[in-house]
Design an enzyme around this catalytic site. Structure first.
Site, short mmCIF file in Angstrom:
data_model
loop_
_atom_site.label_atom_id
_atom_site.label_comp_id
_atom_site.label_asym_id
_atom_site.label_seq_id
_atom_site.Cartn_x
_atom_site.Cartn_y
_atom_site.Cartn_z
N ASN A 9 -38.76 -11.53 -2.61
CA ASN A 9 -38.42 -12.39 -1.47
C ASN A 9 -39.65 -12.94 -0.75
O ASN A 9 -39.60 -14.00 -0.14
CB ASN A 9 -37.52 -11.65 -0.47
N HIS A 67 -25.63 -15.89 1.70
CA HIS A 67 -26.38 -16.73 2.64
C HIS A 67 -27.74 -17.17 2.13
O HIS A 67 -28.45 -17.92 2.80
CB HIS A 67 -26.50 -16.03 4.01
N CYS A 70 -37.27 -9.72 7.43
CA CYS A 70 -36.79 -8.47 8.00
C CYS A 70 -37.91 -7.69 8.67
O CYS A 70 -37.65 -6.75 9.41
CB CYS A 70 -36.15 -7.62 6.92
N THR A 78 -10.01 -5.19 3.92
CA THR A 78 -9.39 -6.51 3.74
C THR A 78 -10.45 -7.55 3.44
O THR A 78 -11.50 -7.60 4.10
CB THR A 78 -8.61 -6.88 5.02
N GLY A 127 -25.94 -8.64 0.55
CA GLY A 127 -26.81 -8.15 -0.51
C GLY A 127 -27.16 -6.68 -0.29
O GLY A 127 -27.22 -5.90 -1.25
N GLN A 135 -32.61 -13.08 -4.39
CA GLN A 135 -33.43 -14.30 -4.26
C GLN A 135 -33.41 -15.15 -5.53
O GLN A 135 -33.84 -16.30 -5.50
CB GLN A 135 -34.88 -13.94 -3.92
N SER A 195 -26.26 -12.36 -2.78
CA SER A 195 -25.92 -12.55 -1.37
C SER A 195 -25.59 -14.02 -1.12
O SER A 195 -26.32 -14.91 -1.57
CB SER A 195 -27.12 -12.12 -0.51
N1 PLP Z 1 -32.63 -8.26 -1.33
C1 PLP Z 1 -33.51 -9.26 -1.19
C2 PLP Z 1 -34.54 -9.50 -2.25
C3 PLP Z 1 -33.49 -10.06 -0.04
O1 PLP Z 1 -34.37 -11.05 0.11
C4 PLP Z 1 -32.52 -9.79 0.95
C5 PLP Z 1 -32.49 -10.55 2.21
O2 PLP Z 1 -33.52 -10.97 2.72
C6 PLP Z 1 -31.61 -8.74 0.73
C7 PLP Z 1 -31.70 -8.00 -0.42
C8 PLP Z 1 -30.55 -8.41 1.73
O3 PLP Z 1 -29.50 -9.34 1.66
P1 PLP Z 1 -28.48 -9.46 2.89
O4 PLP Z 1 -29.21 -10.14 3.98
O5 PLP Z 1 -27.35 -10.28 2.35
O6 PLP Z 1 -28.06 -8.09 3.22
#
Ligand code: PLP
Length: 393
Positions: A150, A200, A324, A236, A71, A178, A198
Protein backbone atom coordinates in the site's frame (compact mmCIF):
# COMPACT_ATOMS: atom_id res chain seq x y z
CA UNK A 1 -10.52 25.58 -4.22
CA UNK A 2 -10.44 22.48 -6.39
CA UNK A 3 -9.28 19.29 -4.70
CA UNK A 4 -6.54 17.35 -6.45
CA UNK A 5 -6.88 13.92 -4.96
CA UNK A 6 -3.71 11.83 -5.13
CA UNK A 7 -4.42 9.62 -2.12
CA UNK A 8 -6.28 6.75 -3.75
CA UNK A 9 -4.43 4.03 -1.84
CA UNK A 10 -6.00 5.47 1.34
CA UNK A 11 -9.48 5.47 -0.16
CA UNK A 12 -11.20 6.29 -3.43
CA UNK A 13 -14.12 8.35 -4.62
CA UNK A 14 -17.27 6.28 -4.99
CA UNK A 15 -17.92 6.12 -8.75
CA UNK A 16 -21.16 7.90 -9.75
CA UNK A 17 -22.45 4.66 -11.32
CA UNK A 18 -21.79 2.85 -8.03
CA UNK A 19 -23.74 5.41 -6.01
CA UNK A 20 -26.61 5.22 -8.47
CA UNK A 21 -26.72 1.42 -8.20
CA UNK A 22 -26.74 1.58 -4.39
CA UNK A 23 -29.36 4.24 -3.68
CA UNK A 24 -32.57 2.26 -4.29
CA UNK A 25 -31.38 -0.40 -1.84
CA UNK A 26 -31.51 2.01 1.11
CA UNK A 27 -35.13 3.10 0.85
CA UNK A 28 -36.96 1.28 -1.95
CA UNK A 29 -35.70 -2.30 -1.92
CA UNK A 30 -34.80 -2.52 1.75
CA UNK A 31 -35.99 -6.10 2.33
CA UNK A 32 -33.85 -8.66 4.10
CA UNK A 33 -32.37 -11.00 1.47
CA UNK A 34 -32.92 -13.95 3.84
CA UNK A 35 -36.69 -13.32 4.07
CA UNK A 36 -39.18 -15.75 2.53
CA UNK A 37 -41.25 -13.02 0.85
CA UNK A 38 -40.73 -11.77 -2.69
CA UNK A 39 -39.81 -8.29 -1.38
CA UNK A 40 -36.68 -9.74 0.23
CA UNK A 41 -36.19 -12.24 -2.58
CA UNK A 42 -35.62 -9.51 -5.15
CA UNK A 43 -32.75 -8.19 -3.02
CA UNK A 44 -31.29 -11.69 -2.75
CA UNK A 45 -31.33 -11.90 -6.55
CA UNK A 46 -29.47 -8.61 -6.80
CA UNK A 47 -26.88 -9.85 -4.27
CA UNK A 48 -26.27 -12.88 -6.46
CA UNK A 49 -25.56 -10.55 -9.37
CA UNK A 50 -23.13 -8.48 -7.27
CA UNK A 51 -21.34 -11.64 -6.13
CA UNK A 52 -20.91 -12.65 -9.76
CA UNK A 53 -19.54 -9.18 -10.62
CA UNK A 54 -16.90 -9.37 -7.86
CA UNK A 55 -16.02 -12.95 -8.80
CA UNK A 56 -15.62 -12.01 -12.48
CA UNK A 57 -13.00 -9.37 -11.67
CA UNK A 58 -10.68 -12.00 -10.17
CA UNK A 59 -11.62 -15.08 -12.20
CA UNK A 60 -13.28 -16.78 -9.21
CA UNK A 61 -16.57 -18.60 -9.01
CA UNK A 62 -19.24 -16.68 -7.04
CA UNK A 63 -19.51 -19.41 -4.36
CA UNK A 64 -15.85 -18.83 -3.49
CA UNK A 65 -16.59 -15.31 -2.19
CA UNK A 66 -17.66 -14.33 1.30
CA UNK A 67 -18.74 -10.72 1.81
CA UNK A 68 -17.15 -9.08 4.86
CA UNK A 69 -17.18 -5.59 6.37
CA UNK A 70 -13.73 -4.56 5.04
CA UNK A 71 -10.27 -5.68 4.00
CA UNK A 72 -9.22 -5.87 7.64
CA UNK A 73 -11.99 -8.33 8.47
CA UNK A 74 -11.07 -10.43 5.42
CA UNK A 75 -7.43 -10.54 6.56
CA UNK A 76 -8.34 -11.42 10.15
CA UNK A 77 -10.81 -14.09 9.01
CA UNK A 78 -8.29 -15.73 6.68
CA UNK A 79 -5.56 -16.06 9.32
CA UNK A 80 -7.85 -17.08 12.18
CA UNK A 81 -9.59 -19.61 9.94
CA UNK A 82 -6.31 -21.28 8.99
CA UNK A 83 -5.20 -21.49 12.62
CA UNK A 84 -8.53 -23.01 13.65
CA UNK A 85 -8.55 -25.42 10.69
CA UNK A 86 -5.02 -26.67 11.50
CA UNK A 87 -4.87 -26.42 15.33
CA UNK A 88 -1.65 -28.44 15.64
CA UNK A 89 0.33 -26.12 13.40
CA UNK A 90 1.77 -23.16 15.32
CA UNK A 91 3.88 -21.27 12.80
CA UNK A 92 2.91 -18.26 10.64
CA UNK A 93 4.97 -16.82 7.77
CA UNK A 94 4.46 -13.25 6.65
CA UNK A 95 6.59 -10.23 5.71
CA UNK A 96 7.85 -7.14 7.51
CA UNK A 97 5.99 -4.80 5.16
CA UNK A 98 2.41 -6.00 5.57
CA UNK A 99 -0.47 -3.62 6.28
CA UNK A 100 -1.38 -3.35 10.00
CA UNK A 101 -4.42 -5.56 9.28
CA UNK A 102 -1.90 -8.43 9.12
CA UNK A 103 1.09 -6.93 10.91
CA UNK A 104 -0.78 -6.08 14.15
CA UNK A 105 -2.82 -9.29 14.02
CA UNK A 106 0.22 -11.57 13.82
CA UNK A 107 1.87 -9.57 16.61
CA UNK A 108 -1.17 -10.46 18.78
CA UNK A 109 -0.95 -14.08 17.70
CA UNK A 110 2.74 -14.18 18.64
CA UNK A 111 1.70 -13.09 22.15
CA UNK A 112 -0.81 -15.97 22.15
CA UNK A 113 2.11 -18.36 21.55
CA UNK A 114 2.30 -18.73 17.76
CA UNK A 115 5.76 -18.72 16.19
CA UNK A 116 6.20 -15.96 13.68
CA UNK A 117 8.53 -15.51 10.70
CA UNK A 118 8.37 -12.00 9.28
CA UNK A 119 10.43 -12.10 6.10
CA UNK A 120 12.70 -9.11 5.45
CA UNK A 121 12.74 -7.21 2.17
CA UNK A 122 15.66 -5.68 0.27
CA UNK A 123 16.29 -1.99 -0.37
CA UNK A 124 13.69 -1.99 -3.12
CA UNK A 125 11.02 -3.73 -1.06
CA UNK A 126 11.49 -7.14 -2.71
CA UNK A 127 11.33 -10.56 -1.07
CA UNK A 128 14.14 -13.08 -1.28
CA UNK A 129 12.35 -16.17 -2.57
CA UNK A 130 15.05 -18.59 -1.41
CA UNK A 131 14.75 -17.25 2.10
CA UNK A 132 10.97 -17.57 1.79
CA UNK A 133 11.21 -21.21 0.69
CA UNK A 134 13.52 -21.96 3.64
CA UNK A 135 11.01 -20.42 6.09
CA UNK A 136 8.30 -23.01 5.30
CA UNK A 137 8.19 -25.87 7.79
CA UNK A 138 5.84 -28.80 8.53
CA UNK A 139 4.60 -26.68 11.47
CA UNK A 140 3.58 -23.74 9.22
CA UNK A 141 -0.20 -23.23 9.34
CA UNK A 142 -0.41 -20.32 6.94
CA UNK A 143 1.61 -17.96 4.79
CA UNK A 144 0.24 -14.44 4.36
CA UNK A 145 2.01 -12.19 1.85
CA UNK A 146 0.48 -9.06 0.37
CA UNK A 147 0.01 -8.91 -3.39
CA UNK A 148 0.94 -5.22 -3.60
CA UNK A 149 2.27 -2.89 -0.97
CA UNK A 150 0.00 0.00 0.00
CA UNK A 151 2.89 2.43 0.60
CA UNK A 152 5.28 1.71 -2.27
CA UNK A 153 3.08 -0.26 -4.68
CA UNK A 154 5.77 -2.97 -4.89
CA UNK A 155 4.30 -6.25 -6.14
CA UNK A 156 5.27 -9.53 -4.47
CA UNK A 157 5.47 -12.73 -6.59
CA UNK A 158 2.53 -14.22 -4.69
CA UNK A 159 1.60 -16.75 -7.36
CA UNK A 160 5.07 -18.28 -7.24
CA UNK A 161 5.03 -18.13 -3.43
CA UNK A 162 1.62 -19.85 -3.31
CA UNK A 163 2.88 -22.68 -5.51
CA UNK A 164 5.77 -23.29 -3.10
CA UNK A 165 3.39 -23.33 -0.12
CA UNK A 166 0.94 -25.63 -1.88
CA UNK A 167 3.75 -28.12 -2.65
CA UNK A 168 4.34 -28.37 1.11
CA UNK A 169 0.64 -28.60 2.03
CA UNK A 170 0.56 -25.09 3.56
CA UNK A 171 -2.35 -22.67 3.18
CA UNK A 172 -1.55 -19.44 1.35
CA UNK A 173 -3.32 -16.13 1.91
CA UNK A 174 -2.73 -12.87 0.11
CA UNK A 175 -3.87 -9.40 1.10
CA UNK A 176 -4.77 -8.18 -2.38
CA UNK A 177 -6.57 -5.05 -1.16
CA UNK A 178 -4.32 -2.74 -3.19
CA UNK A 179 -3.89 -5.04 -6.17
CA UNK A 180 -7.47 -5.89 -7.15
CA UNK A 181 -8.71 -3.57 -9.88
CA UNK A 182 -5.20 -2.23 -10.59
CA UNK A 183 -3.47 -5.27 -12.05
CA UNK A 184 -4.94 -8.40 -13.68
CA UNK A 185 -5.76 -11.20 -11.24
CA UNK A 186 -7.11 -14.56 -12.32
CA UNK A 187 -7.65 -17.12 -9.60
CA UNK A 188 -8.07 -19.89 -12.22
CA UNK A 189 -4.35 -19.63 -12.92
CA UNK A 190 -2.80 -19.72 -9.47
CA UNK A 191 -2.81 -21.79 -6.28
CA UNK A 192 -3.69 -19.06 -3.78
CA UNK A 193 -6.17 -20.40 -1.19
CA UNK A 194 -7.41 -17.17 0.39
CA UNK A 195 -7.46 -13.59 -0.92
CA UNK A 196 -8.67 -10.33 0.67
CA UNK A 197 -10.41 -7.50 -1.20
CA UNK A 198 -11.79 -4.15 -0.03
CA UNK A 199 -14.53 -2.13 -1.76
CA UNK A 200 -13.33 1.38 -0.95
CA UNK A 201 -9.99 0.96 -2.70
CA UNK A 202 -11.61 0.49 -6.11
CA UNK A 203 -14.28 3.22 -6.20
CA UNK A 204 -16.79 1.22 -4.18
CA UNK A 205 -18.19 2.21 -0.77
CA UNK A 206 -16.38 1.96 2.55
CA UNK A 207 -17.31 -0.80 4.99
CA UNK A 208 -17.53 -3.64 2.49
CA UNK A 209 -14.99 -6.27 1.53
CA UNK A 210 -14.73 -9.86 0.44
CA UNK A 211 -12.67 -12.90 1.24
CA UNK A 212 -12.03 -15.34 -1.58
CA UNK A 213 -11.83 -18.91 -0.28
CA UNK A 214 -10.80 -21.46 -2.90
CA UNK A 215 -13.26 -24.31 -3.24
CA UNK A 216 -12.21 -27.20 -1.01
CA UNK A 217 -10.18 -25.03 1.40
CA UNK A 218 -10.80 -25.86 5.06
CA UNK A 219 -12.59 -22.82 6.48
CA UNK A 220 -13.74 -21.77 9.91
CA UNK A 221 -15.97 -18.66 10.30
CA UNK A 222 -14.84 -15.61 12.27
CA UNK A 223 -18.32 -14.21 12.99
CA UNK A 224 -20.68 -16.84 14.36
CA UNK A 225 -24.45 -16.36 14.33
CA UNK A 226 -27.00 -16.56 11.52
CA UNK A 227 -26.76 -18.55 8.32
CA UNK A 228 -25.75 -15.72 6.00
CA UNK A 229 -23.01 -16.36 3.45
CA UNK A 230 -23.74 -20.10 3.69
CA UNK A 231 -22.80 -20.07 7.38
CA UNK A 232 -19.35 -18.65 6.66
CA UNK A 233 -20.00 -15.08 7.90
CA UNK A 234 -22.95 -14.30 10.14
CA UNK A 235 -24.74 -10.95 10.11
CA UNK A 236 -27.44 -9.43 7.91
CA UNK A 237 -25.88 -8.50 4.58
CA UNK A 238 -24.94 -4.86 3.93
CA UNK A 239 -27.06 -4.96 0.80
CA UNK A 240 -26.54 -1.42 -0.64
CA UNK A 241 -22.77 -1.72 -0.16
CA UNK A 242 -22.56 -5.20 -1.64
CA UNK A 243 -24.48 -3.98 -4.69
CA UNK A 244 -22.19 -0.94 -4.97
CA UNK A 245 -19.13 -3.17 -4.54
CA UNK A 246 -20.35 -5.40 -7.38
CA UNK A 247 -20.82 -2.40 -9.66
CA UNK A 248 -17.37 -1.05 -8.70
CA UNK A 249 -15.81 -4.40 -9.65
CA UNK A 250 -17.60 -4.37 -13.00
CA UNK A 251 -16.22 -0.85 -13.67
CA UNK A 252 -12.76 -1.85 -12.45
CA UNK A 253 -12.65 -4.73 -14.95
CA UNK A 254 -13.47 -2.24 -17.71
CA UNK A 255 -10.91 0.30 -16.44
CA UNK A 256 -8.04 -2.13 -15.91
CA UNK A 257 -6.39 -1.21 -19.20
CA UNK A 258 -6.75 2.50 -18.44
CA UNK A 259 -5.07 1.94 -15.05
CA UNK A 260 -2.09 0.44 -16.83
CA UNK A 261 -1.86 3.02 -19.61
CA UNK A 262 -3.33 6.44 -18.73
CA UNK A 263 -2.88 6.27 -14.96
CA UNK A 264 0.60 4.81 -15.30
CA UNK A 265 1.53 7.54 -17.80
CA UNK A 266 0.40 10.25 -15.36
CA UNK A 267 2.20 8.60 -12.44
CA UNK A 268 5.42 8.36 -14.45
CA UNK A 269 5.11 11.94 -15.64
CA UNK A 270 4.71 13.17 -12.07
CA UNK A 271 7.54 11.02 -10.75
CA UNK A 272 10.04 11.83 -13.50
CA UNK A 273 9.35 15.56 -13.33
CA UNK A 274 9.72 15.69 -9.53
CA UNK A 275 12.97 13.68 -9.59
CA UNK A 276 14.35 15.96 -12.29
CA UNK A 277 13.37 19.21 -10.56
CA UNK A 278 14.03 18.37 -6.92
CA UNK A 279 17.61 17.49 -5.95
CA UNK A 280 18.16 14.76 -3.36
CA UNK A 281 14.92 13.00 -4.08
CA UNK A 282 14.48 9.28 -4.69
CA UNK A 283 11.74 6.79 -5.50
CA UNK A 284 11.21 4.15 -2.82
CA UNK A 285 10.51 0.65 -4.10
CA UNK A 286 11.13 -1.44 -7.17
CA UNK A 287 10.26 0.90 -10.04
CA UNK A 288 9.94 -1.97 -12.51
CA UNK A 289 7.53 -4.05 -10.51
CA UNK A 290 4.97 -1.71 -8.99
CA UNK A 291 1.29 -0.87 -9.10
CA UNK A 292 0.67 1.52 -12.00
CA UNK A 293 -0.88 4.21 -9.79
CA UNK A 294 1.59 4.48 -6.89
CA UNK A 295 4.70 6.58 -6.41
CA UNK A 296 6.51 6.86 -3.10
CA UNK A 297 9.14 9.60 -3.21
CA UNK A 298 11.53 10.75 -0.49
CA UNK A 299 12.83 14.29 -0.30
CA UNK A 300 15.91 14.50 1.92
CA UNK A 301 15.99 16.96 4.85
CA UNK A 302 12.27 17.74 5.02
CA UNK A 303 9.40 16.37 7.11
CA UNK A 304 6.73 14.54 5.13
CA UNK A 305 4.05 16.08 7.35
CA UNK A 306 5.25 19.60 6.57
CA UNK A 307 5.09 18.83 2.85
CA UNK A 308 1.56 17.51 3.23
CA UNK A 309 0.43 20.64 5.05
CA UNK A 310 1.82 22.89 2.35
CA UNK A 311 0.36 20.75 -0.45
CA UNK A 312 -2.93 20.95 1.40
CA UNK A 313 -2.92 24.73 0.97
CA UNK A 314 -3.16 24.14 -2.78
CA UNK A 315 -5.91 21.52 -2.37
CA UNK A 316 -3.48 18.68 -3.14
CA UNK A 317 -4.10 15.50 -1.12
CA UNK A 318 -1.34 12.91 -0.68
CA UNK A 319 -0.01 10.80 2.19
CA UNK A 320 3.14 10.43 4.20
CA UNK A 321 3.75 6.89 5.37
CA UNK A 322 0.53 4.89 5.11
CA UNK A 323 -2.88 6.42 5.74
CA UNK A 324 -3.30 4.33 8.84
CA UNK A 325 -0.07 5.60 10.43
CA UNK A 326 -0.11 9.19 9.22
CA UNK A 327 -1.28 10.39 12.65
CA UNK A 328 2.13 9.51 14.10
CA UNK A 329 5.56 10.92 13.36
CA UNK A 330 7.26 7.51 13.33
CA UNK A 331 8.81 6.78 9.93
CA UNK A 332 6.81 4.10 8.19
CA UNK A 333 7.61 0.46 9.10
CA UNK A 334 7.69 -0.33 5.38
CA UNK A 335 10.44 2.20 4.60
CA UNK A 336 12.34 1.15 7.72
CA UNK A 337 12.17 -2.51 6.64
CA UNK A 338 13.61 -1.41 3.27
CA UNK A 339 16.48 0.29 5.06
CA UNK A 340 15.62 3.76 3.74
CA UNK A 341 17.86 6.16 5.72
CA UNK A 342 16.09 8.10 8.46
CA UNK A 343 16.44 11.54 6.79
CA UNK A 344 14.94 10.12 3.61
CA UNK A 345 12.20 8.04 5.27
CA UNK A 346 11.00 11.11 7.19
CA UNK A 347 10.53 13.10 4.01
CA UNK A 348 8.56 10.50 2.09
CA UNK A 349 5.33 11.22 0.28
CA UNK A 350 3.02 8.69 -1.32
CA UNK A 351 1.13 9.82 -4.39
CA UNK A 352 -1.57 7.39 -5.48
CA UNK A 353 -3.58 8.17 -8.58
CA UNK A 354 -6.83 6.96 -10.08
CA UNK A 355 -8.65 7.01 -13.39
CA UNK A 356 -10.29 10.27 -12.30
CA UNK A 357 -7.00 12.25 -12.29
CA UNK A 358 -6.16 14.49 -15.23
CA UNK A 359 -2.91 15.63 -16.81
CA UNK A 360 -3.72 19.24 -15.83
CA UNK A 361 -3.81 18.15 -12.16
CA UNK A 362 -0.45 16.43 -12.48
CA UNK A 363 1.05 19.52 -14.14
CA UNK A 364 -0.26 21.64 -11.26
CA UNK A 365 1.50 19.40 -8.70
CA UNK A 366 4.72 19.42 -10.74
CA UNK A 367 4.56 23.20 -10.65
CA UNK A 368 3.78 23.59 -6.93
CA UNK A 369 5.90 20.95 -5.18
CA UNK A 370 9.50 21.95 -6.06
CA UNK A 371 9.23 25.43 -4.47
CA UNK A 372 7.61 23.88 -1.38
CA UNK A 373 10.58 21.53 -0.89
CA UNK A 374 13.04 24.38 -1.47
CA UNK A 375 11.29 26.55 1.18
CA UNK A 376 11.19 23.73 3.73
CA UNK A 377 14.84 22.88 3.20
CA UNK A 378 15.90 26.42 3.96
CA UNK A 379 14.12 26.04 7.32
CA UNK A 380 15.71 22.65 8.09
CA UNK A 381 18.56 22.62 10.66
CA UNK A 382 20.14 19.69 8.76
CA UNK A 383 20.10 21.30 5.34
CA UNK A 384 23.41 22.70 4.07
CA UNK A 385 23.45 25.00 1.06
CA UNK A 386 25.25 23.18 -1.72
CA UNK A 387 23.93 19.78 -0.68
CA UNK A 388 22.10 19.68 -4.01
CA UNK A 389 25.45 18.99 -5.60
CA UNK A 390 25.50 15.72 -3.68
CA UNK A 391 28.22 16.65 -1.19
CA UNK A 392 26.25 16.32 2.07
CA UNK A 393 24.09 13.38 1.05
N1 PLP B 1 -4.60 -4.23 3.40
C1 PLP B 1 -4.03 -3.25 2.68
C2 PLP B 1 -2.83 -3.56 1.84
C3 PLP B 1 -4.53 -1.95 2.73
O1 PLP B 1 -3.95 -0.98 2.04
C4 PLP B 1 -5.66 -1.69 3.55
C5 PLP B 1 -6.19 -0.33 3.71
O2 PLP B 1 -5.45 0.65 3.67
C6 PLP B 1 -6.23 -2.76 4.26
C7 PLP B 1 -5.68 -4.01 4.16
C8 PLP B 1 -7.43 -2.57 5.13
O3 PLP B 1 -8.59 -2.45 4.35
P1 PLP B 1 -9.91 -1.82 4.99
O4 PLP B 1 -9.67 -0.36 5.11
O5 PLP B 1 -11.00 -2.15 4.01
O6 PLP B 1 -10.10 -2.49 6.29
Amino acid sequence: MKTIYLDNNATTQVAPEVLEAMLPYFHEFYGNPSSMHAFGGQVARRLREARAQVAALIGASPEELIFTSCGTESDNTAIRSALTAYPFKRHIVTSRVEHPAIHALVACLAKEGYRLTELPVDGQGRLNMEQYARSLTPDTAIVSLMWANNETGVIFPVEEAAALAQARGILFHTDAVQAVGKIPIDMRHNLIDLLSISGHKLHGPKGIGALYVRQGTKFSPFLIGGHQEKGRRAGTENTPSIIGFGKACELAARNLEKENTTVKFLRDKLENALLARIPLSQVNGDRLNRLPNTSNISFAYVEGEAILLMLNEFGICASSGSACTSGSLQPSHVLRAMGVPFTMAHGSIRFSLSVYNTEAEIDFVIDKLPPIIARLRVLSPYWQPGAEAGGAF
